[in-house]
Design a protein around this motif. Sequence first.
Motif, PDB file in Angstrom:
ATOM      1  N   ASN A   1       0.807  -1.213   0.000  1.00  0.00           N
ATOM      2  CA  ASN A   1       0.000   0.000   0.000  1.00  0.00           C
ATOM      3  C   ASN A   1       0.844   1.269   0.000  1.00  0.00           C
ATOM      4  OD1 ASN A   1      -2.060  -1.862   0.280  1.00  0.00           O
ATOM      5  ND2 ASN A   1      -3.211  -0.630   1.753  1.00  0.00           N
ATOM      6  N   LEU A   2       2.168   1.138   0.111  1.00  0.00           N
ATOM      7  CA  LEU A   2       3.046   2.299   0.037  1.00  0.00           C
ATOM      8  C   LEU A   2       2.925   2.929  -1.348  1.00  0.00           C
ATOM      9  CD1 LEU A   2       5.470   3.906   1.399  1.00  0.00           C
ATOM     10  CD2 LEU A   2       6.959   2.376   0.081  1.00  0.00           C
ATOM     11  N   ILE A   3       2.812   4.245  -1.385  1.00  0.00           N
ATOM     12  CA  ILE A   3       2.785   4.972  -2.654  1.00  0.00           C
ATOM     13  C   ILE A   3       4.200   5.458  -2.959  1.00  0.00           C
ATOM     14  CG2 ILE A   3       1.849   6.942  -3.909  1.00  0.00           C
ATOM     15  CD1 ILE A   3      -0.611   6.797  -2.155  1.00  0.00           C
ATOM     16  N   GLY A   4       4.698   5.092  -4.124  1.00  0.00           N
ATOM     17  CA  GLY A   4       6.063   5.486  -4.472  1.00  0.00           C
ATOM     18  C   GLY A   4       7.068   4.735  -3.635  1.00  0.00           C
ATOM     19  N   GLU A   5       7.980   5.475  -3.010  1.00  0.00           N
ATOM     20  CA  GLU A   5       9.035   4.877  -2.205  1.00  0.00           C
ATOM     21  C   GLU A   5       9.012   5.453  -0.799  1.00  0.00           C
ATOM     22  OE1 GLU A   5      12.790   5.977  -3.838  1.00  0.00           O
ATOM     23  OE2 GLU A   5      12.472   8.127  -3.557  1.00  0.00           O
ATOM     24  N   GLU A   6       9.628   4.735   0.140  1.00  0.00           N
ATOM     25  CA  GLU A   6       9.782   5.288   1.481  1.00  0.00           C
ATOM     26  C   GLU A   6      10.604   6.569   1.398  1.00  0.00           C
ATOM     27  OE1 GLU A   6      11.157   2.995   4.729  1.00  0.00           O
ATOM     28  OE2 GLU A   6       9.598   1.465   4.581  1.00  0.00           O
ATOM     29  N   GLY A   7      10.152   7.571   2.120  1.00  0.00           N
ATOM     30  CA  GLY A   7      10.837   8.863   2.101  1.00  0.00           C
ATOM     31  C   GLY A   7      10.393   9.771   0.973  1.00  0.00           C
ATOM     32  N   GLY A   8       9.477   9.300   0.144  1.00  0.00           N
ATOM     33  CA  GLY A   8       9.030  10.111  -0.985  1.00  0.00           C
ATOM     34  C   GLY A   8       7.763  10.898  -0.728  1.00  0.00           C
ATOM     35  N   GLY A   9       7.244  10.844   0.496  1.00  0.00           N
ATOM     36  CA  GLY A   9       5.959  11.476   0.786  1.00  0.00           C
ATOM     37  C   GLY A   9       5.951  12.976   0.622  1.00  0.00           C
ATOM     38  N   PHE A  10       7.019  13.640   1.039  1.00  0.00           N
ATOM     39  CA  PHE A  10       7.062  15.103   0.952  1.00  0.00           C
ATOM     40  C   PHE A  10       7.033  15.539  -0.512  1.00  0.00           C
ATOM     41  CE2 PHE A  10       8.849  19.334   0.946  1.00  0.00           C
ATOM     42  CZ  PHE A  10       8.361  19.918   2.097  1.00  0.00           C
ATOM     43  N   ALA A  11       7.840  14.880  -1.345  1.00  0.00           N
ATOM     44  CA  ALA A  11       7.886  15.233  -2.765  1.00  0.00           C
ATOM     45  C   ALA A  11       6.544  14.965  -3.440  1.00  0.00           C
ATOM     46  CB  ALA A  11       8.994  14.451  -3.460  1.00  0.00           C
ATOM     47  N   ILE A  12       5.888  13.856  -3.076  1.00  0.00           N
ATOM     48  CA  ILE A  12       4.579  13.546  -3.657  1.00  0.00           C
ATOM     49  C   ILE A  12       3.558  14.613  -3.246  1.00  0.00           C
ATOM     50  CG2 ILE A  12       2.658  11.895  -3.645  1.00  0.00           C
ATOM     51  CD1 ILE A  12       4.751   9.671  -3.304  1.00  0.00           C
ATOM     52  N   ALA A  13       3.623  15.040  -1.983  1.00  0.00           N
ATOM     53  CA  ALA A  13       2.705  16.077  -1.499  1.00  0.00           C
ATOM     54  C   ALA A  13       2.873  17.359  -2.292  1.00  0.00           C
ATOM     55  CB  ALA A  13       2.921  16.330  -0.014  1.00  0.00           C
ATOM     56  N   GLN A  14       4.108  17.746  -2.564  1.00  0.00           N
ATOM     57  CA  GLN A  14       4.350  18.964  -3.331  1.00  0.00           C
ATOM     58  C   GLN A  14       3.832  18.818  -4.759  1.00  0.00           C
ATOM     59  OE1 GLN A  14       5.483  21.890  -1.912  1.00  0.00           O
ATOM     60  NE2 GLN A  14       5.131  20.600  -0.126  1.00  0.00           N
ATOM     61  N   ALA A  15       4.035  17.643  -5.355  1.00  0.00           N
ATOM     62  CA  ALA A  15       3.528  17.410  -6.707  1.00  0.00           C
ATOM     63  C   ALA A  15       2.007  17.467  -6.728  1.00  0.00           C
ATOM     64  CB  ALA A  15       4.017  16.059  -7.218  1.00  0.00           C
ATOM     65  N   ARG A  16       1.387  16.973  -5.645  1.00  0.00           N
ATOM     66  CA  ARG A  16      -0.067  16.961  -5.566  1.00  0.00           C
ATOM     67  C   ARG A  16      -0.630  18.363  -5.386  1.00  0.00           C
ATOM     68  NH1 ARG A  16      -4.260  17.023  -2.028  1.00  0.00           N
ATOM     69  NH2 ARG A  16      -5.916  15.452  -2.282  1.00  0.00           N
ATOM     70  N   LEU A  17       0.035  19.187  -4.578  1.00  0.00           N
ATOM     71  CA  LEU A  17      -0.519  20.484  -4.208  1.00  0.00           C
ATOM     72  C   LEU A  17      -0.400  21.525  -5.316  1.00  0.00           C
ATOM     73  CD1 LEU A  17       0.701  20.704  -0.512  1.00  0.00           C
ATOM     74  CD2 LEU A  17      -1.647  20.390  -1.300  1.00  0.00           C
ATOM     75  N   GLY A  18       0.579  21.381  -6.218  1.00  0.00           N
ATOM     76  CA  GLY A  18       0.764  22.371  -7.274  1.00  0.00           C
ATOM     77  C   GLY A  18      -0.472  22.566  -8.123  1.00  0.00           C
ATOM     78  N   PRO A  19      -0.964  21.512  -8.803  1.00  0.00           N
ATOM     79  CA  PRO A  19      -2.198  21.658  -9.593  1.00  0.00           C
ATOM     80  C   PRO A  19      -3.404  22.017  -8.732  1.00  0.00           C
ATOM     81  CG  PRO A  19      -1.000  19.673 -10.219  1.00  0.00           C
ATOM     82  CD  PRO A  19      -0.344  20.195  -8.980  1.00  0.00           C
TER      83      PRO A  19
END
Length: 404
Positions: A243-261
């Motif tokens: 159920n991990l999305i992407g890789e461990e430690g990648g949550g911050f970067a995914i959040a930034q990618a999500r928040l831009g649009p």
Amino acid sequence: MDFAFDARTEELRAKLLAFMAEHVHPAEAVAEEQRARLDSPWLTPPVVQELKAEARKQGLWNLFLPDAELGAGLTNLQYAPLAEITGHSPQLAPTALNCAAPDTGNMEVLAQFGTEQQRKQWLEPLLAGEIRSAFAMTEPEVASSDATNIETRIERDGDDYVITGRKWYISGAMNPDCRIFIVMGKTDPDGTDLRRQQSMVLVERETEGVEVRRAMRVYGYEDHYHGGHAEVVFHGVRVPAANLIGEEGGGFAIAQARLGPGRIHHCMRLIGMAERAIELMCRRAVSRTAFGKPLARQGQVHAWIADARVAVEQLRLLVLKTAWLMDTVGNQAAHTEIQAIKIATPRTVVDILDQAVQLHGAGGVSQDFPLAELWAAARTLRLADGPDEVHQRSLARRELKKYL
């Protein structure tokens, strides 16, 4: 920069304007009447399902997603005027088009970072509008405007992750159709890189240990159409490591990618909210008399309406420029403009709505007009996706860097 609408945008605008006039606006009162008769305030009024079916039939579906295989394949510049139109009825229109937050951001995350199995299990039903979702990031115990503060723990235990933490203002979580949470927490709380401590995992709502504790109000509103904003507690919730999305430690970067649009989508819809406020101001001004003459002949009313029109035109140009830059040079290169519209748009629209409320008098704060609820929504967006001050801080540092 050429902001003239292309042929496809013009076609979709015409269809969407007709859909709003023929279906969405007439459904606003119907939805309220139906909700009053439902067994739970969180159930979806039947008319909303009718709107979704009609929107899908007309091809007004998943307009937000630029991936042509999954969504409409529109650029940000093409989507901007369409999102603005939905802002005229933010409670119904985005949901009717399957373009409502937080589902939009969650679908973007799954499309960009999800595994094949995650996309099949969760993205496909979200794209079809069969389920809803929630994004669990904000926490009551820390200043969540700094995402590195997040305290929720995501600990590996064999083939599972165990999630422990408390979240609040988790949009959409009160809706019974919300089946999946994207949860952000720390997998490496002691890591030296503060932006690599976080990860994201998928948690099914019905998993043992997930407690949807209560609905959080927003300026007194429970925001039923949005699916509410819940306090959610994760009591040692166990999910598969898959159920991990992407890789461990990648949550911050995914959040930034999500928040831009997401930030620009909010700003697009806010312009539509401001346009509806101006329309209501004008209709009120020509229909009411005070001190012997119509409000439309009062000088102060002239100033409110004129200033609102100027402000909306300025904001629209800045949003369109930002959308164009995101399309041509990418989100990172458009960072300054994204932050600029996130600062300027909610703040300005709040002022316009406040003047519209003033013009309506007691009616402006009542349930008989949408202004009070629109004001609450716009004011909240000065906090959501990062408060004004965080964006001001980042933007100012980028400007100062040129001189250091």
